[in-house]
Motif scaffolding. Structure first.
Motif, mmCIF file in Angstrom:
data_model
loop_
_atom_site.group_PDB
_atom_site.id
_atom_site.type_symbol
_atom_site.label_atom_id
_atom_site.label_comp_id
_atom_site.label_asym_id
_atom_site.label_seq_id
_atom_site.Cartn_x
_atom_site.Cartn_y
_atom_site.Cartn_z
ATOM 1 N N LEU A 19 -11.310 14.648 -5.480
ATOM 2 C CA LEU A 19 -9.939 14.197 -5.679
ATOM 3 C C LEU A 19 -9.548 12.442 -5.379
ATOM 4 C CD1 LEU A 19 -7.217 13.384 -7.423
ATOM 5 C CD2 LEU A 19 -6.666 15.247 -5.880
ATOM 6 N N ILE A 20 -10.449 11.282 -5.385
ATOM 7 C CA ILE A 20 -10.225 10.079 -5.028
ATOM 8 C C ILE A 20 -8.893 9.702 -4.962
ATOM 9 C CG2 ILE A 20 -13.062 10.190 -4.500
ATOM 10 C CD1 ILE A 20 -12.422 7.798 -6.799
ATOM 11 N N ARG A 21 -8.402 8.402 -3.651
ATOM 12 C CA ARG A 21 -7.236 7.577 -3.971
ATOM 13 C C ARG A 21 -7.605 6.565 -2.878
ATOM 14 N NH1 ARG A 21 -1.305 8.075 -1.758
ATOM 15 N NH2 ARG A 21 -0.427 6.565 -3.230
ATOM 16 N N HIS A 22 -7.639 5.204 -2.822
ATOM 17 C CA HIS A 22 -7.904 4.054 -2.572
ATOM 18 C C HIS A 22 -7.533 4.852 -1.074
ATOM 19 C CE1 HIS A 22 -8.325 0.386 -0.726
ATOM 20 N NE2 HIS A 22 -8.993 -0.189 -1.685
ATOM 21 N N PRO A 23 -8.689 3.942 0.121
ATOM 22 C CA PRO A 23 -8.053 4.246 0.924
ATOM 23 C C PRO A 23 -6.668 3.698 1.998
ATOM 24 C CG PRO A 23 -10.451 3.066 1.551
ATOM 25 C CD PRO A 23 -10.128 3.766 -0.186
ATOM 26 N N ALA A 24 -6.547 2.454 0.998
ATOM 27 C CA ALA A 24 -5.561 1.792 1.914
ATOM 28 C C ALA A 24 -3.941 3.037 1.796
ATOM 29 C CB ALA A 24 -5.478 0.163 1.155
ATOM 30 N N ARG A 25 -4.399 3.251 0.372
ATOM 31 C CA ARG A 25 -2.673 4.097 -0.080
ATOM 32 C C ARG A 25 -3.088 5.517 0.464
ATOM 33 N NH1 ARG A 25 -0.942 1.296 -4.579
ATOM 34 N NH2 ARG A 25 -2.965 0.246 -6.038
ATOM 35 N N VAL A 26 -4.125 5.553 0.943
ATOM 36 C CA VAL A 26 -4.164 7.090 1.987
ATOM 37 C C VAL A 26 -3.634 7.122 2.924
ATOM 38 C CG1 VAL A 26 -5.155 8.897 3.086
ATOM 39 C CG2 VAL A 26 -6.008 7.935 1.099
ATOM 40 N N VAL A 27 -4.113 5.807 3.745
ATOM 41 C CA VAL A 27 -3.717 5.365 5.208
ATOM 42 C C VAL A 27 -1.864 5.494 5.705
ATOM 43 C CG1 VAL A 27 -4.084 3.906 7.666
ATOM 44 C CG2 VAL A 27 -6.008 5.049 5.996
ATOM 45 N N ALA A 28 -1.710 4.036 4.064
ATOM 46 C CA ALA A 28 -0.140 4.035 4.127
ATOM 47 C C ALA A 28 0.805 5.318 4.274
ATOM 48 C CB ALA A 28 0.173 3.016 3.260
ATOM 49 N N SER A 29 -0.118 6.134 2.956
ATOM 50 C CA SER A 29 1.628 7.400 3.419
ATOM 51 C C SER A 29 0.940 8.600 4.230
ATOM 52 C CB SER A 29 0.729 8.162 1.676
ATOM 53 O OG SER A 29 1.481 8.984 2.009
ATOM 54 N N PRO A 47 -0.323 -1.388 -0.463
ATOM 55 C CA PRO A 47 -0.121 -1.817 0.010
ATOM 56 C C PRO A 47 0.138 -2.372 1.902
ATOM 57 C CG PRO A 47 -0.592 0.407 0.765
ATOM 58 C CD PRO A 47 -1.710 0.428 -0.711
ATOM 59 N N SER A 48 0.542 -3.020 2.272
ATOM 60 C CA SER A 48 0.234 -3.721 3.558
ATOM 61 C C SER A 48 0.334 -2.726 4.051
ATOM 62 C CB SER A 48 1.425 -4.744 4.128
ATOM 63 O OG SER A 48 1.741 -5.897 2.979
ATOM 64 N N LEU A 49 -0.255 -2.631 5.254
ATOM 65 C CA LEU A 49 -0.419 -1.356 6.847
ATOM 66 C C LEU A 49 0.698 -2.171 7.886
ATOM 67 C CD1 LEU A 49 -4.572 -0.757 5.430
ATOM 68 C CD2 LEU A 49 -1.998 0.611 5.156
ATOM 69 N N ALA A 50 -0.034 -1.343 8.801
ATOM 70 C CA ALA A 50 0.864 -1.690 9.928
ATOM 71 C C ALA A 50 -0.674 -1.591 11.218
ATOM 72 C CB ALA A 50 1.109 -0.256 10.557
ATOM 73 N N ALA A 51 -0.008 -2.575 11.974
ATOM 74 C CA ALA A 51 -0.450 -3.028 12.591
ATOM 75 C C ALA A 51 -1.775 -1.789 13.175
ATOM 76 C CB ALA A 51 -0.833 -4.338 14.160
ATOM 77 N N GLY A 52 -2.994 -2.006 13.181
ATOM 78 C CA GLY A 52 -3.736 -1.072 13.237
ATOM 79 C C GLY A 52 -4.804 -0.143 12.443
ATOM 80 N N TYR A 53 -4.541 -0.383 11.513
ATOM 81 C CA TYR A 53 -4.931 0.365 10.615
ATOM 82 C C TYR A 53 -5.883 0.077 9.739
ATOM 83 C CZ TYR A 53 -1.332 4.144 11.669
ATOM 84 O OH TYR A 53 -0.330 5.169 11.974
ATOM 85 N N ALA A 54 -6.117 -1.306 8.949
ATOM 86 C CA ALA A 54 -6.815 -2.093 8.677
ATOM 87 C C ALA A 54 -8.427 -1.722 9.168
ATOM 88 C CB ALA A 54 -7.023 -2.950 8.601
ATOM 89 N N PRO A 55 -8.923 -1.403 9.981
ATOM 90 C CA PRO A 55 -10.247 -1.006 10.282
ATOM 91 C C PRO A 55 -10.111 0.479 9.783
ATOM 92 C CG PRO A 55 -9.583 -2.033 12.576
ATOM 93 C CD PRO A 55 -8.212 -2.211 11.801
ATOM 94 N N ILE A 56 -9.548 1.312 9.682
ATOM 95 C CA ILE A 56 -9.522 2.663 9.813
ATOM 96 C C ILE A 56 -10.264 2.889 7.838
ATOM 97 C CG2 ILE A 56 -9.042 4.500 8.902
ATOM 98 C CD1 ILE A 56 -7.018 4.016 11.555
ATOM 99 N N VAL A 57 -8.683 1.389 7.223
ATOM 100 C CA VAL A 57 -9.198 1.733 5.600
ATOM 101 C C VAL A 57 -10.838 0.876 5.334
ATOM 102 C CG1 VAL A 57 -8.715 0.338 3.826
ATOM 103 C CG2 VAL A 57 -6.761 0.917 5.239
ATOM 104 N N GLU A 58 -11.249 -0.281 7.201
ATOM 105 C CA GLU A 58 -12.537 -0.911 6.688
ATOM 106 C C GLU A 58 -13.750 0.612 6.277
ATOM 107 O OE1 GLU A 58 -12.187 -4.087 8.874
ATOM 108 O OE2 GLU A 58 -10.946 -5.154 8.012
ATOM 109 N N GLN A 59 -13.086 1.853 7.299
ATOM 110 C CA GLN A 59 -14.730 2.080 7.529
ATOM 111 C C GLN A 59 -14.147 3.229 6.721
ATOM 112 O OE1 GLN A 59 -13.612 4.194 11.115
ATOM 113 N NE2 GLN A 59 -12.820 2.214 12.366
#
Length: 234
Positions: free
Chosen positions: A99-109, A209-221
């Protein structure tokens, strides 16, 4: 069902539990994972006390017998719980779905429940590794289902998943009663407030979703690992 956190994993477990012919098991390796790694999680002590901390015993139990004489056993597994020290041979005796989900949504949640998330916390690397392992020992591409597809078309996506699993789709998978469930893990009070308020699969998700500062690199990885599996989704 192999998932990372915040992937619609609990709602999907509820959907299978609502079938009537299916037993469910909520994150069997959670206690063993916390015991082995020492990682600090919400309700850590309660999770370890309530669960089986011996990974070998958990793996043996995953192979049966099926509880309560049910025909199907849905096991909700978190990919990051399978630390390298745990023997994964038991997976050969299961039908493994991812089961997968886009990482931006995962990190935001995830960040709303536990701050300072790392790539290891959200399970994408581990999920891709397990996917390749299953492909290796089966010689076939494992089943992959995207939470976005479930949200966009619950009946159609769950119908396709059931067909590929060789089980009938039943309408009761689409609805359940609000509130806690007797099969919830002890950690439910911290993590499950949204799904406890639900009575079925939510409506389609909107823009990323828009992400808080610092989380964008995790999504990219995480994104390449998500995309690798997404190429095979139902």
């Amino acid at each position: 069902m192999w998932s990372g956190p915040r992937n619609l994993s609990t709602a999907l477990m509820y959907a299978f539990a609502a079938r009537g012919d299916c037993a469910v098991w909520d994150e069997p390796f959670y206690a063993a994972y916390l015991k082995a790694t020492g990682i600090d999680h919400p309700m850590k002590d309660e999770v370890i006390a309530a669960g089986e901390a011996d990974a070998a015993r958990v793996a043996e139990a995953c192979l049966g017998p099926l509880p309560d004489g049910r025909a199907i056993w849905y096991q909700k597994h978190m990919t990051m719980h399978m630390v390298p020290a745990f023997d994964r041979g038991f997976m050969r005796g299961l039908t493994n779905v991812f089961l997968i989900r886009h990482p931006a949504r995962v990190v935001a949640s995830y960040s709303k429940k536990r701050e300072a998330a790392t790539l290891a916390d959200i399970g994408f690397v581990q999920q891709a590794e397990l996917f390749e392992q299953v492909a290796g020992f089966t010689g076939e591409t494992p089943l992959v289902v995207d939470s976005a597809d479930i949200r966009a078309d619950p009946r159609g996506t769950l119908g396709r998943l059931c067909a590929r699993l060789g089980i009938p789709f039943v309408e009761s998978m689409l609805r359940w009663e609000a509130g806690p469930k007797p099969f919830d893990g002890v950690w439910a009070p911290h993590w499950y407030n949204a799904v406890h308020a639900s009575t079925g699969i939510d409506e389609p998700e909107g823009d990323l979703p828009s992400l808080a500062a610092g989380y964008a690199p995790i999504v990219e990885q995480a994104l390449p690992y998500y995309q690798r599996l997404a190429a095979h989704r139902l």
